[in-house]
Scaffold this motif. Sequence first.
Motif, PDB file in Angstrom:
ATOM      1  N   ALA A 317       3.870   2.176  -3.475  1.00  0.00           N
ATOM      2  CA  ALA A 317       3.256   1.057  -2.753  1.00  0.00           C
ATOM      3  C   ALA A 317       3.062  -0.115  -3.709  1.00  0.00           C
ATOM      4  O   ALA A 317       2.835   0.099  -4.901  1.00  0.00           O
ATOM      5  CB  ALA A 317       1.902   1.506  -2.206  1.00  0.00           C
ATOM      6  N   ARG A 319       1.207  -2.905  -5.780  1.00  0.00           N
ATOM      7  CA  ARG A 319      -0.130  -2.826  -6.378  1.00  0.00           C
ATOM      8  C   ARG A 319      -1.049  -3.880  -5.749  1.00  0.00           C
ATOM      9  O   ARG A 319      -0.648  -5.025  -5.539  1.00  0.00           O
ATOM     10  CB  ARG A 319       0.014  -3.070  -7.879  1.00  0.00           C
ATOM     11  CG  ARG A 319      -1.273  -2.874  -8.639  1.00  0.00           C
ATOM     12  CD  ARG A 319      -1.090  -3.278 -10.086  1.00  0.00           C
ATOM     13  NE  ARG A 319      -2.389  -3.500 -10.688  1.00  0.00           N
ATOM     14  CZ  ARG A 319      -2.846  -2.857 -11.740  1.00  0.00           C
ATOM     15  NH1 ARG A 319      -2.086  -1.973 -12.343  1.00  0.00           N
ATOM     16  NH2 ARG A 319      -4.038  -3.102 -12.235  1.00  0.00           N
ATOM     17  N   SER A 320      -2.282  -3.476  -5.466  1.00  0.00           N
ATOM     18  CA  SER A 320      -3.257  -4.440  -4.921  1.00  0.00           C
ATOM     19  C   SER A 320      -4.112  -4.973  -6.060  1.00  0.00           C
ATOM     20  O   SER A 320      -4.032  -4.491  -7.185  1.00  0.00           O
ATOM     21  CB  SER A 320      -4.163  -3.745  -3.902  1.00  0.00           C
ATOM     22  OG  SER A 320      -5.042  -2.851  -4.580  1.00  0.00           O
ATOM     23  N   ARG A 349      -9.784  -0.564  -6.438  1.00  0.00           N
ATOM     24  CA  ARG A 349      -8.437  -0.006  -6.464  1.00  0.00           C
ATOM     25  C   ARG A 349      -8.427   1.433  -6.972  1.00  0.00           C
ATOM     26  O   ARG A 349      -9.126   1.787  -7.907  1.00  0.00           O
ATOM     27  CB  ARG A 349      -7.544  -0.874  -7.377  1.00  0.00           C
ATOM     28  CG  ARG A 349      -6.064  -0.545  -7.271  1.00  0.00           C
ATOM     29  CD  ARG A 349      -5.236  -1.539  -8.057  1.00  0.00           C
ATOM     30  NE  ARG A 349      -5.267  -1.280  -9.484  1.00  0.00           N
ATOM     31  CZ  ARG A 349      -4.470  -0.400 -10.098  1.00  0.00           C
ATOM     32  NH1 ARG A 349      -3.599   0.296  -9.406  1.00  0.00           N
ATOM     33  NH2 ARG A 349      -4.570  -0.209 -11.388  1.00  0.00           N
ATOM     34  N   ASN A 462      -0.931  -0.120   0.467  1.00  0.00           N
ATOM     35  CA  ASN A 462      -1.618   0.282  -0.771  1.00  0.00           C
ATOM     36  C   ASN A 462      -3.087   0.588  -0.511  1.00  0.00           C
ATOM     37  O   ASN A 462      -3.841   0.898  -1.418  1.00  0.00           O
ATOM     38  CB  ASN A 462      -1.448  -0.776  -1.873  1.00  0.00           C
ATOM     39  CG  ASN A 462      -1.798  -2.172  -1.392  1.00  0.00           C
ATOM     40  OD1 ASN A 462      -2.630  -2.336  -0.504  1.00  0.00           O
ATOM     41  ND2 ASN A 462      -1.144  -3.177  -1.973  1.00  0.00           N
ATOM     42  N   TYR A 488      -0.227   9.827  -4.178  1.00  0.00           N
ATOM     43  CA  TYR A 488      -0.278   8.436  -3.716  1.00  0.00           C
ATOM     44  C   TYR A 488      -1.047   7.592  -4.734  1.00  0.00           C
ATOM     45  O   TYR A 488      -2.120   7.969  -5.191  1.00  0.00           O
ATOM     46  CB  TYR A 488      -0.964   8.442  -2.342  1.00  0.00           C
ATOM     47  CG  TYR A 488      -1.314   7.111  -1.755  1.00  0.00           C
ATOM     48  CD1 TYR A 488      -0.327   6.191  -1.440  1.00  0.00           C
ATOM     49  CD2 TYR A 488      -2.642   6.783  -1.487  1.00  0.00           C
ATOM     50  CE1 TYR A 488      -0.660   4.967  -0.861  1.00  0.00           C
ATOM     51  CE2 TYR A 488      -2.984   5.574  -0.908  1.00  0.00           C
ATOM     52  CZ  TYR A 488      -1.982   4.666  -0.608  1.00  0.00           C
ATOM     53  OH  TYR A 488      -2.303   3.467  -0.031  1.00  0.00           O
ATOM     54  N   GLY A 490      -2.207   4.508  -4.237  1.00  0.00           N
ATOM     55  CA  GLY A 490      -3.069   3.463  -3.653  1.00  0.00           C
ATOM     56  C   GLY A 490      -4.525   3.888  -3.522  1.00  0.00           C
ATOM     57  O   GLY A 490      -5.002   4.822  -4.165  1.00  0.00           O
TER      58      GLY A 490
END
Length: 540
Positions: A317, A319-320, A349, A462, A488, A490
């Motif tokens: 995913a 990245r935030s 995060r 994410n 995962y 995220g």
Amino acid sequence: MIRLDNISKQNGHQIVFIEASAALQKGEKIGLVGPNGSGKTTLFRLITGEELPDEGQVVIERGVTIGYFSQDVGEMSGASAVAAVMDGAGAVAEVAAELKVLEAAMTDPDRADEMDSILESYGEVQHRFEELDGYALEGRAREVLSGLSFTQEMMDGDVGKLSGGWKMRVALARILLMRPDVMLLDEPSNHLDLESLIWLEHFLQGYEGALLMTSHDREFMNRIVNKVLEIDGGALTAYSGNYEFYEQQRAQNEKQQQAQFERQQAMLAKEIKFIERFKARASHAAQVQSRVKKLDKIEKVEPPKRRQTVAFEFPVAPRSGEDVATLKQVEKGYGSRKIYADLDFSVRRRERWCVMGVNGAGKSTLLKLVAGTTEPDNGTVAIGGSVKMGYFAQHAMDLLDGERTVFQQLEDTFPQASQGALRSLAGCFGFSGDDVEKRCRVLSGGEKARLVMAMMLFDPPNFLVLDEPTNHLDMATKEMLIAALSDYEGTMLFVSHDRHFLSALSNRVLELTPEGIHQYGGGYTEYVARTGQEAPGLHS
């Protein structure tokens, strides 16, 4: 108490049982397992007599009472929940009905001349009612309903006004109150919140009759059963021990069978090579003949049946930012009921928050606020930069287009994806072969949930916001999902009543209680160790 002797059963073209045998003895608590569609519900129906075997017989000891809870609840209305539960309590309910008739007769002026015989009958019936502990029946019914999270108001309200999930609990309560000699429970852990689930677990641990049940909740099964009955390829195989022991035993048996199969294959290859090499030589004719005869007599070892397990690989995913979601001084209520006042909560995060709280504490509301499907009455909800959210709501399955097939639904969602990528995605979530051509309207609850998951995870968000994602999933799909979500990268915010799922995936706990909101670092396992309870509504 119950014996299945060499039963064979075919449903249409599907052979469900081939000369299968099993027994259920007093005091045994058996978990019934097998892949979806292997015949678990058919087995229950054979025991209750709703279906008959094509061959063989089902033998039930005389006088044995059986209570059967199935997912098919039927129509309920016109009575209070507590009356509906008492109604199913077997003999005692019939005696209570007799008492009511006699009480009406006693106040009927037209029957004054029969009063002596009416009073005599009333005395006898009342004595029978007392012997069956009838006067304690309502108290016991309320106790069971309370264990299944009913409020007093709900117990006394019209059962017809309850949702499907709550009607299921009424049907389950009837069987528990009945306390039959044998309980057959088909997925009793579905539709229950964590508090009710744990209460039911304790109830069944203390139940002295025989129990045969299915459940997709691994932890629940593990703590109750002392034997596992597996349906596989038309046969019934019993394993003593709990579910975990069965899994180990099965894996060991498969390993041994595979080794035996490989040894025999190597021996056969050697013999065939000898025969091929010397069959044209007269000098070896006798030896060749004897080896051919030997091969004909050998009983072939079958390779172990492989359970179809598919792994889902998460694409990475994007990245935030570090701040994923921030709630400041949030207030939310429905009508006069306040759910949140001055709620401050933030998700960073890679945090994986599981949200705990009794029914009505506001777990789903919190997820809706974060997902933006409901607005706060006051305060702010801010989603961070570069956050791409995936939200699985309890009603997400209603959004599928009933006329589209599984494959069309995936194509509509991902028009850029190749056919091959979509087929392998469908396969990971249990749609192989012709299953992808099924229309969405004919899918079961579990199939719909799997399709929605597939659509959500293919192009991965994410930030995953999941409200009871495992509700309709079988054990194999749950395991696949847990394995995928463990890798995962995220952030997660989720509600689940599955303790295996909670333990495996959370690293933070948000507990909603009437006294306020508590945050715990560490996941569900640490929360249980620190609080001494498995759910906020319980105190051990």
